[in-house]
Motif scaffolding. Structure first.
Motif, PDB file in Angstrom:
ATOM      1  N   ALA A  41       0.755  -1.262  -0.028  1.00  0.00           N
ATOM      2  CA  ALA A  41      -0.048   0.046   0.049  1.00  0.00           C
ATOM      3  C   ALA A  41       0.763   1.225  -0.035  1.00  0.00           C
ATOM      4  O   ALA A  41       0.545   2.199  -0.730  1.00  0.00           O
ATOM      5  N   VAL A  42       1.944   1.396   0.771  1.00  0.00           N
ATOM      6  CA  VAL A  42       2.784   2.446   0.792  1.00  0.00           C
ATOM      7  C   VAL A  42       3.544   2.567  -0.554  1.00  0.00           C
ATOM      8  O   VAL A  42       3.528   3.446  -1.097  1.00  0.00           O
ATOM      9  N   ASP A  43       3.928   1.793  -1.180  1.00  0.00           N
ATOM     10  CA  ASP A  43       4.756   1.613  -2.229  1.00  0.00           C
ATOM     11  C   ASP A  43       4.002   2.117  -3.462  1.00  0.00           C
ATOM     12  O   ASP A  43       4.419   2.798  -4.407  1.00  0.00           O
ATOM     13  N   CYS A  44       2.616   1.557  -3.461  1.00  0.00           N
ATOM     14  CA  CYS A  44       1.773   1.998  -4.478  1.00  0.00           C
ATOM     15  C   CYS A  44       1.277   3.568  -4.295  1.00  0.00           C
ATOM     16  O   CYS A  44       1.077   4.264  -5.176  1.00  0.00           O
ATOM     17  N   GLU A  45       1.108   4.036  -3.118  1.00  0.00           N
ATOM     18  CA  GLU A  45       0.916   5.262  -2.923  1.00  0.00           C
ATOM     19  C   GLU A  45       2.080   6.263  -3.196  1.00  0.00           C
ATOM     20  O   GLU A  45       1.745   7.343  -3.944  1.00  0.00           O
ATOM     21  N   VAL A  46       3.385   5.901  -3.248  1.00  0.00           N
ATOM     22  CA  VAL A  46       4.524   6.665  -3.743  1.00  0.00           C
ATOM     23  C   VAL A  46       4.497   6.526  -5.268  1.00  0.00           C
ATOM     24  O   VAL A  46       4.892   7.522  -5.758  1.00  0.00           O
ATOM     25  N   CYS A  47       4.043   5.277  -5.694  1.00  0.00           N
ATOM     26  CA  CYS A  47       3.931   5.400  -7.270  1.00  0.00           C
ATOM     27  C   CYS A  47       2.840   6.231  -7.809  1.00  0.00           C
ATOM     28  O   CYS A  47       3.034   6.997  -8.770  1.00  0.00           O
ATOM     29  N   LEU A  48       1.618   5.886  -7.234  1.00  0.00           N
ATOM     30  CA  LEU A  48       0.746   6.959  -7.422  1.00  0.00           C
ATOM     31  C   LEU A  48       0.936   8.284  -7.510  1.00  0.00           C
ATOM     32  O   LEU A  48       0.752   9.282  -8.472  1.00  0.00           O
ATOM     33  N   SER A  49       1.352   8.775  -6.390  1.00  0.00           N
ATOM     34  CA  SER A  49       2.052  10.403  -6.193  1.00  0.00           C
ATOM     35  C   SER A  49       3.002  10.650  -7.386  1.00  0.00           C
ATOM     36  O   SER A  49       3.004  11.675  -7.935  1.00  0.00           O
ATOM     37  N   ALA A  50       4.034   9.826  -7.635  1.00  0.00           N
ATOM     38  CA  ALA A  50       5.036   9.989  -8.216  1.00  0.00           C
ATOM     39  C   ALA A  50       4.371  10.089 -10.115  1.00  0.00           C
ATOM     40  O   ALA A  50       4.940  10.919 -10.923  1.00  0.00           O
ATOM     41  N   MET A  51       3.317   9.530 -10.139  1.00  0.00           N
ATOM     42  CA  MET A  51       2.725   9.375 -11.591  1.00  0.00           C
ATOM     43  C   MET A  51       1.711  10.241 -11.695  1.00  0.00           C
ATOM     44  O   MET A  51       1.310  10.350 -13.004  1.00  0.00           O
ATOM     45  N   ALA A  52       1.423  11.207 -10.774  1.00  0.00           N
ATOM     46  CA  ALA A  52       0.304  11.937 -10.953  1.00  0.00           C
ATOM     47  C   ALA A  52       0.488  12.832 -12.147  1.00  0.00           C
ATOM     48  O   ALA A  52       1.696  13.581 -11.997  1.00  0.00           O
ATOM     49  N   GLY A  53      -0.099  13.157 -13.189  1.00  0.00           N
ATOM     50  CA  GLY A  53       0.213  14.055 -14.027  1.00  0.00           C
ATOM     51  C   GLY A  53       0.919  13.443 -15.228  1.00  0.00           C
ATOM     52  O   GLY A  53       1.546  14.406 -16.230  1.00  0.00           O
ATOM     53  N   VAL A  54       1.578  12.386 -15.009  1.00  0.00           N
ATOM     54  CA  VAL A  54       2.408  11.891 -15.994  1.00  0.00           C
ATOM     55  C   VAL A  54       1.544  10.824 -16.946  1.00  0.00           C
ATOM     56  O   VAL A  54       1.016  10.163 -16.509  1.00  0.00           O
ATOM     57  N   GLU A  55       1.972  11.101 -18.269  1.00  0.00           N
ATOM     58  CA  GLU A  55       1.224  10.300 -19.281  1.00  0.00           C
ATOM     59  C   GLU A  55       1.734   9.081 -18.960  1.00  0.00           C
ATOM     60  O   GLU A  55       2.665   8.740 -18.854  1.00  0.00           O
ATOM     61  N   SER A  56       0.652   7.942 -19.036  1.00  0.00           N
ATOM     62  CA  SER A  56       0.980   6.731 -19.103  1.00  0.00           C
ATOM     63  C   SER A  56       0.447   5.811 -20.391  1.00  0.00           C
ATOM     64  O   SER A  56      -0.855   6.319 -20.663  1.00  0.00           O
ATOM     65  N   HIS A  57       1.098   4.976 -20.946  1.00  0.00           N
ATOM     66  CA  HIS A  57       0.395   4.087 -21.964  1.00  0.00           C
ATOM     67  C   HIS A  57      -0.407   2.860 -21.465  1.00  0.00           C
ATOM     68  O   HIS A  57      -0.893   2.229 -22.191  1.00  0.00           O
TER      69      HIS A  57
END
Length: 111
Positions: free
Chosen positions: A22-38
């Motif tokens: 849950a913590v690592d996913c939260e970090v990833c979610l935060s880091a990916m906010a606003g980043v375009e993903s395929h």
């Protein structure tokens, strides 16, 4: 610190894996906010966080539905791992690794 002996000891490694995931996913979610993903990252991270936390809550209260929560959590974690593993960023790789470990631990609860 005294360990809580009310929690089923069979769940301890799964509880830890779910919390870390849950913590690592939260970090990833935060880091990916606003980043375009395929793909479905970071949406998968949100789903994974929610399933991990629900799984932790079920294990903590020894819910009669714990195995069902763990089964669903494993499925969501595997999906999230597949999505995040497609990215080269360190936070995505760490997230994928945590998701895989969590899925394994959740499947162990099913046995």
């Amino acid at each position: 610190m005294q360990q809580n002996t009310c929690i089923n000891s069979e769940y301890l490694s799964c509880l830890e894996a779910c919390q870390i995931c849950a913590v690592d996913c939260e970090v990833c979610l935060s880091a990916m906010a606003g980043v375009e993903s395929h793909n479905d990252c970071p949406i998968c991270c949100y789903e994974c966080i929610e399933s991990c936390l629900q799984c932790v809550r079920a294990m903590a209260r020894s819910s009669k539905f714990t195995k069902l929560y763990c089964e669903l959590c494993a499925e969501i974690c595997e999906w999230c791992a597949d999505q995040c593993a497609q990215h080269d960023m360190d936070h995505c790789k760490k997230c994928a690794e945590s998701c895989r470990r969590c899925a394994t631990e959740c499947r162990n609860v099913l046995n």
